[in-house]
Design a protein around this motif. Structure first.
Motif, PDB file in Angstrom:
ATOM      1  N   ILE A 250       0.827  -1.251  -0.100  1.00 42.35           N
ATOM      2  CA  ILE A 250       0.264  -0.004  -0.207  1.00 42.35           C
ATOM      3  C   ILE A 250       0.804   1.111  -0.026  1.00 42.35           C
ATOM      4  CG2 ILE A 250      -1.698   1.317   1.566  1.00 42.35           C
ATOM      5  CD1 ILE A 250      -2.528  -1.552   2.408  1.00 42.35           C
ATOM      6  N   GLY A 251       2.125   1.267   0.791  1.00 38.13           N
ATOM      7  CA  GLY A 251       2.778   2.353   0.726  1.00 38.13           C
ATOM      8  C   GLY A 251       3.569   2.477  -0.410  1.00 38.13           C
ATOM      9  N   VAL A 252       3.970   1.375  -1.109  1.00 40.31           N
ATOM     10  CA  VAL A 252       4.604   1.625  -2.612  1.00 40.31           C
ATOM     11  C   VAL A 252       3.679   2.327  -3.552  1.00 40.31           C
ATOM     12  CG1 VAL A 252       5.317   0.112  -4.721  1.00 40.31           C
ATOM     13  CG2 VAL A 252       6.128  -0.282  -2.249  1.00 40.31           C
ATOM     14  N   GLY A 253       2.422   2.257  -3.274  1.00 37.31           N
ATOM     15  CA  GLY A 253       1.363   2.870  -4.120  1.00 37.31           C
ATOM     16  C   GLY A 253       1.359   4.303  -4.392  1.00 37.31           C
ATOM     17  N   GLY A 254       1.688   4.787  -2.984  1.00 42.03           N
ATOM     18  CA  GLY A 254       1.748   6.259  -3.103  1.00 42.03           C
ATOM     19  C   GLY A 254       0.369   6.809  -3.395  1.00 42.03           C
ATOM     20  N   LEU A 255       0.277   8.135  -3.772  1.00 39.50           N
ATOM     21  CA  LEU A 255      -0.789   8.878  -4.114  1.00 39.50           C
ATOM     22  C   LEU A 255      -1.420   8.410  -5.327  1.00 39.50           C
ATOM     23  CD1 LEU A 255      -2.408  11.289  -3.059  1.00 39.50           C
ATOM     24  CD2 LEU A 255      -0.935  13.035  -4.566  1.00 39.50           C
ATOM     25  N   TRP A 256      -0.874   8.237  -6.197  1.00 36.70           N
ATOM     26  CA  TRP A 256      -1.347   7.818  -7.719  1.00 36.70           C
ATOM     27  C   TRP A 256      -1.262   6.552  -8.203  1.00 36.70           C
ATOM     28  CZ3 TRP A 256      -4.641  11.578  -9.296  1.00 36.70           C
ATOM     29  CH2 TRP A 256      -4.358  12.871  -8.677  1.00 36.70           C
ATOM     30  N   GLY A 257      -0.471   5.616  -7.378  1.00 34.85           N
ATOM     31  CA  GLY A 257      -0.186   4.218  -7.867  1.00 34.85           C
ATOM     32  C   GLY A 257       0.764   4.115  -8.855  1.00 34.85           C
ATOM     33  N   PHE A 283      -3.203   1.805  -8.107  1.00 31.27           N
ATOM     34  CA  PHE A 283      -4.139   3.345  -8.318  1.00 31.27           C
ATOM     35  C   PHE A 283      -3.760   4.138  -6.972  1.00 31.27           C
ATOM     36  CE2 PHE A 283      -6.478   0.096 -10.630  1.00 31.27           C
ATOM     37  CZ  PHE A 283      -6.305   0.452 -11.716  1.00 31.27           C
ATOM     38  N   GLY A 284      -2.823   3.800  -6.051  1.00 33.85           N
ATOM     39  CA  GLY A 284      -2.728   4.432  -4.984  1.00 33.85           C
ATOM     40  C   GLY A 284      -3.847   5.140  -4.120  1.00 33.85           C
ATOM     41  N   PHE A 285      -3.519   6.120  -3.190  1.00 31.49           N
ATOM     42  CA  PHE A 285      -4.177   6.684  -2.443  1.00 31.49           C
ATOM     43  C   PHE A 285      -5.721   7.046  -3.076  1.00 31.49           C
ATOM     44  CE2 PHE A 285      -6.354  10.405  -0.281  1.00 31.49           C
ATOM     45  CZ  PHE A 285      -6.560   9.762   1.029  1.00 31.49           C
ATOM     46  N   ILE A 286      -5.220   7.670  -4.319  1.00 31.32           N
ATOM     47  CA  ILE A 286      -6.642   8.126  -5.113  1.00 31.32           C
ATOM     48  C   ILE A 286      -7.801   6.964  -5.486  1.00 31.32           C
ATOM     49  CG2 ILE A 286      -7.365   9.431  -7.041  1.00 31.32           C
ATOM     50  CD1 ILE A 286      -5.798  11.084  -4.968  1.00 31.32           C
ATOM     51  N   GLY A 287      -7.029   6.005  -5.986  1.00 28.22           N
ATOM     52  CA  GLY A 287      -7.859   4.892  -6.514  1.00 28.22           C
ATOM     53  C   GLY A 287      -8.669   4.009  -5.278  1.00 28.22           C
ATOM     54  N   SER A 288      -7.547   4.054  -4.118  1.00 28.78           N
ATOM     55  CA  SER A 288      -8.318   3.290  -2.939  1.00 28.78           C
ATOM     56  C   SER A 288      -9.287   4.201  -2.416  1.00 28.78           C
ATOM     57  CB  SER A 288      -7.354   3.238  -1.930  1.00 28.78           C
ATOM     58  OG  SER A 288      -5.976   2.390  -2.362  1.00 28.78           O
ATOM     59  N   THR A 289      -9.280   5.407  -2.393  1.00 26.48           N
ATOM     60  CA  THR A 289     -10.381   6.213  -1.874  1.00 26.48           C
ATOM     61  C   THR A 289     -11.778   6.125  -2.644  1.00 26.48           C
ATOM     62  OG1 THR A 289      -8.762   7.854  -1.157  1.00 26.48           O
ATOM     63  CG2 THR A 289     -10.906   8.947  -1.287  1.00 26.48           C
ATOM     64  N   PHE A 290     -11.465   5.938  -4.115  1.00 28.92           N
ATOM     65  CA  PHE A 290     -12.522   5.773  -5.034  1.00 28.92           C
ATOM     66  C   PHE A 290     -13.426   4.765  -4.728  1.00 28.92           C
ATOM     67  CE2 PHE A 290     -14.325   3.919  -8.931  1.00 28.92           C
ATOM     68  CZ  PHE A 290     -15.049   4.961  -9.356  1.00 28.92           C
ATOM     69  N   LEU A 291     -12.481   3.457  -4.421  1.00 28.63           N
ATOM     70  CA  LEU A 291     -13.070   2.283  -4.131  1.00 28.63           C
ATOM     71  C   LEU A 291     -13.921   2.424  -2.877  1.00 28.63           C
ATOM     72  CD1 LEU A 291     -13.252  -0.701  -4.738  1.00 28.63           C
ATOM     73  CD2 LEU A 291     -11.439  -1.010  -2.860  1.00 28.63           C
ATOM     74  N   ILE A 292     -13.399   3.107  -1.697  1.00 30.25           N
ATOM     75  CA  ILE A 292     -14.007   3.072  -0.350  1.00 30.25           C
ATOM     76  C   ILE A 292     -15.412   4.082  -0.603  1.00 30.25           C
ATOM     77  CG2 ILE A 292     -13.980   4.156   1.890  1.00 30.25           C
ATOM     78  CD1 ILE A 292     -10.862   3.562   1.869  1.00 30.25           C
ATOM     79  N   LEU A 293     -15.516   5.025  -1.726  1.00 31.48           N
ATOM     80  CA  LEU A 293     -16.501   5.882  -2.120  1.00 31.48           C
ATOM     81  C   LEU A 293     -17.463   4.974  -2.634  1.00 31.48           C
ATOM     82  CD1 LEU A 293     -14.794   9.309  -3.165  1.00 31.48           C
ATOM     83  CD2 LEU A 293     -16.217   8.708  -0.801  1.00 31.48           C
ATOM     84  N   LEU A 294     -17.173   3.974  -3.429  1.00 28.49           N
ATOM     85  CA  LEU A 294     -18.158   3.200  -3.974  1.00 28.49           C
ATOM     86  C   LEU A 294     -18.913   2.320  -2.769  1.00 28.49           C
ATOM     87  CD1 LEU A 294     -16.354   1.716  -7.242  1.00 28.49           C
ATOM     88  CD2 LEU A 294     -18.201   3.224  -7.213  1.00 28.49           C
TER      89      LEU A 294
END
Length: 403
Positions: A250-257, A283-294
Motif C-alpha cells: 500500500i505504501g509503494v502505491g503512494g498517491l497515484w499508484g 492506483f494509490g491513495f486516489i484509487g483506494s479512496t474511489f473504491l471506498i466511496l463506491l
C-alpha cells in the motif's frame, strides 16, 4: 429497479475482476485464465440467482426461512469432517467443505444470509405479539436471538473460524439495535464488549498474557494475528509476513499508484484476503479512496431503500445485510492498512471466491426485492385498526375481571 444501488455494485465487480486478474497473473500464471474465468462464471450465476431472489414473494420467503436456517446449520457441519488438511494448516480454520483435497464452497457464507432471515423473522414475530413493551420484553427478545445464535457459535468454535463468527455477532448487534431495544441494555453491553476487547489487546501485548489466552482456548494462530497487528515488522519471516507486506504494498502505491497491472510486492493470498493491496499498489491513495466511496454509495443507497420500506420483515433483513457488508469492508480494508487484526474476511464483490460473491449478490437482491414486497397502505391501516381493537378488547376484559 434501483439503478443507483446497482451501479456501485456493478463497478465493484468490474474492479474485482481486474484486481483478481492482476494478482493471479503474477502469483499463479499457469492458472490465471482459469481463475478469472471461474470468477466471471460465478458473477453470471450470481446475477441469475439474484434475479430470482429479487422477485421472491415475502410470504414465501417468510415460510421457508426456518428451512433455510436448518439447511445452513447442516451445511456448516460438513467442513468439520470434510476439509482439506493443507488449507486448515495454512489458515487454521475448517471453514471450507472439501472433497479429495479440493475446496468446493464455504458454507458459512450462505449461513450468513440464512441467519439474517431467521433472526429477522424472530424479531417480527416477537414484536407483533406484544401489547406493550418494557425492559423485561427486551431481555426476552435478546434471549431468543441469542438462542438462534448459539448453534452458529458452536459450529464456529469447532471450525475454529473466529473471524467469520464476528460477522454473525455484528449482524446480530445491528438487528438488535434497530429492533428498538432500550439503551439501558445497549450501553452497558457496548461498554462490556469494549472492555473485553481492550483486555485481549493488553494480554496479547506481553508474553505472559499470550500464554494465558492460549490456556483460555485461543488458538496460537489467533494470538499471532493480534501480535502481527501490533508489531507487523517484528516477525516478517514468519507469522507477520502477510501483514507487513500488505503495508509495504500500500505504501509503494503512494498517491497515484504504480500503474495498470503492477504487483511488484509479493503479498500472500492477495487474490482473496489482501485484494485491496492490488488496488492500492496500482492506483494509490486516489484509487483506494474511489473504491471506498463506491462502498459508501452502496451502503447509503441500501439505507435509503430500507427507510422507504414498510415491510417490517424486509426492514430487518436489509439491516442485517447492511451490517454484513459494512463489517466485511471495514475488517478487510482495515486489516490491510493495519487498523484492525487480520481475520481472513473477503472484500465484498471483489475478493476471489464463489461462495462470498454469491452471498453478497443474494443479499443485494434481497434489498432490491424490498420494492417488490411493499405492503399496500390499506393493509397497514387495517392492521393498525385491528391491533387497536384487540388492545381495547383486552383492556375491557381486564376491567370486567377486576369487577
Amino acid at each position: 429497479m434501483d439503478y443507483a444501488l446497482l451501479l456501485p455494485a456493478f463497478l465493484l465487480i468490474i474492479i474485482g475482476l481486474y484486481a483478481l486478474s492482476v494478482a493471479v497473473t503474477h502469483d499463479h500464471p499457469s492458472r490465471a485464465t482459469q481463475m478469472v474465468v471461474q470468477q466471471g462464471i460465478w458473477v453470471l450465476v450470481g446475477i441469475f440467482v439474484g434475479f430470482i431472489v429479487m422477485h421472491l414473494d415475502s410470504k414465501l420467503l417468510w415460510k421457508f426461512t426456518p428451512f433455510f436456517y436448518g439447511l445452513g446449520l447442516f451445511l456448516n457441519v460438513l467442513p468439520i469432517f470434510f476439509h482439506d488438511a493443507a488449507t486448515v494448516q495454512s489458515t487454521g480454520a475448517k471453514n471450507w467443505f472439501a472433497i479429495g483435497g479440493h475446496n468446493l464452497f464455504q458454507p458459512s457464507e450462505f449461513m450468513k444470509i440464512a441467519f439474517i432471515l431467521f433472526i429477522s423473522r424472530i424479531v417480527v414475530n416477537f414484536q407483533n405479539n406484544l401489547e406493550a413493551r418494557g425492559v423485561k420484553d427486551d431481555f426476552r427478545l435478546i434471549g431468543r436471538l441469542l438462542l438462534a445464535t448459539l448453534p452458529v457459535a458452536i459450529l464456529s468454535f469447532f471450525q475454529k473460524d473466529f473471524g467469520t463468527f464476528l460477522v454473525f455477532i455484528v449482524i446480530l448487534a445491528g438487528v438488535i439495535l434497530v429492533s428498538g431495544v432500550t439503551w439501558k441494555i445497549i450501553v452497558p453491553a457496548v461498554l462490556i464488549v469494549s472492555a473485553v476487547a481492550g483486555g485481549i489487546i493488553a494480554l496479547v501485548a506481553n508474553p505472559a498474557g499470550q500464554a494465558f489466552l492460549e490456556k483460555m482456548s485461543f488458538a496460537t494462530y489467533q494470538v499471532q494475528r493480534f501480535e502481527a497487528w501490533l508489531h507487523p515488522f517484528d516477525n516478517m519471516q514468519t507469522f507477520s509476513l502477510q501483514q507487513a507486506r500488505s503495508l509495504i504494498s500500500i505504501g509503494v502505491g503512494g498517491l497515484w499508484g504504480s500503474g495498470f497491472g503492477v504487483a511488484n510486492v509479493q503479498v500472500p493470498v492477495r487474490e482473496s484476503d489482501m485484494i485491496f493491496t492490488v488496488i492500492a499498489e496500482d492506483f494509490g491513495f486516489i484509487g483506494s479512496t474511489f473504491l471506498i466511496l463506491l462502498y459508501f454509495m452502496l451502503i447509503y443507497r441500501m439505507i435509503r431503500v430500507t427507510f422507504k420500506s414498510n415491510n417490517q420483515f424486509y426492514t430487518y433483513i436489509s439491516t442485517g445485510i447492511i451490517m454484513m457488508i459494512l463489517f466485511h469492508v471495514f475488517e478487510n480494508i482495515g486489516a490491510a492498512v493495519g487498523v484492525v487484526p487480520l481475520t481472513g474476511i473477503p472484500l465484498p464483490f471483489i475478493s476471489q471466491g464463489g461462495s462470498a460473491l454469491m452471498s453478497n449478490m443474494i443479499g443485494l437482491a434481497l434489498v432490491l426485492s424490498m420494492k417488490y414486497n411493499q405492503i399496500p397502505e390499506g393493509v397497514i391501516k387495517q392492521a393498525a385498526i385491528d391491533k387497536g381493537r384487540s388492545r381495547l378488547n383486552a383492556k375491557k376484559e381486564k376491567r370486567s375481571q377486576r369487577r
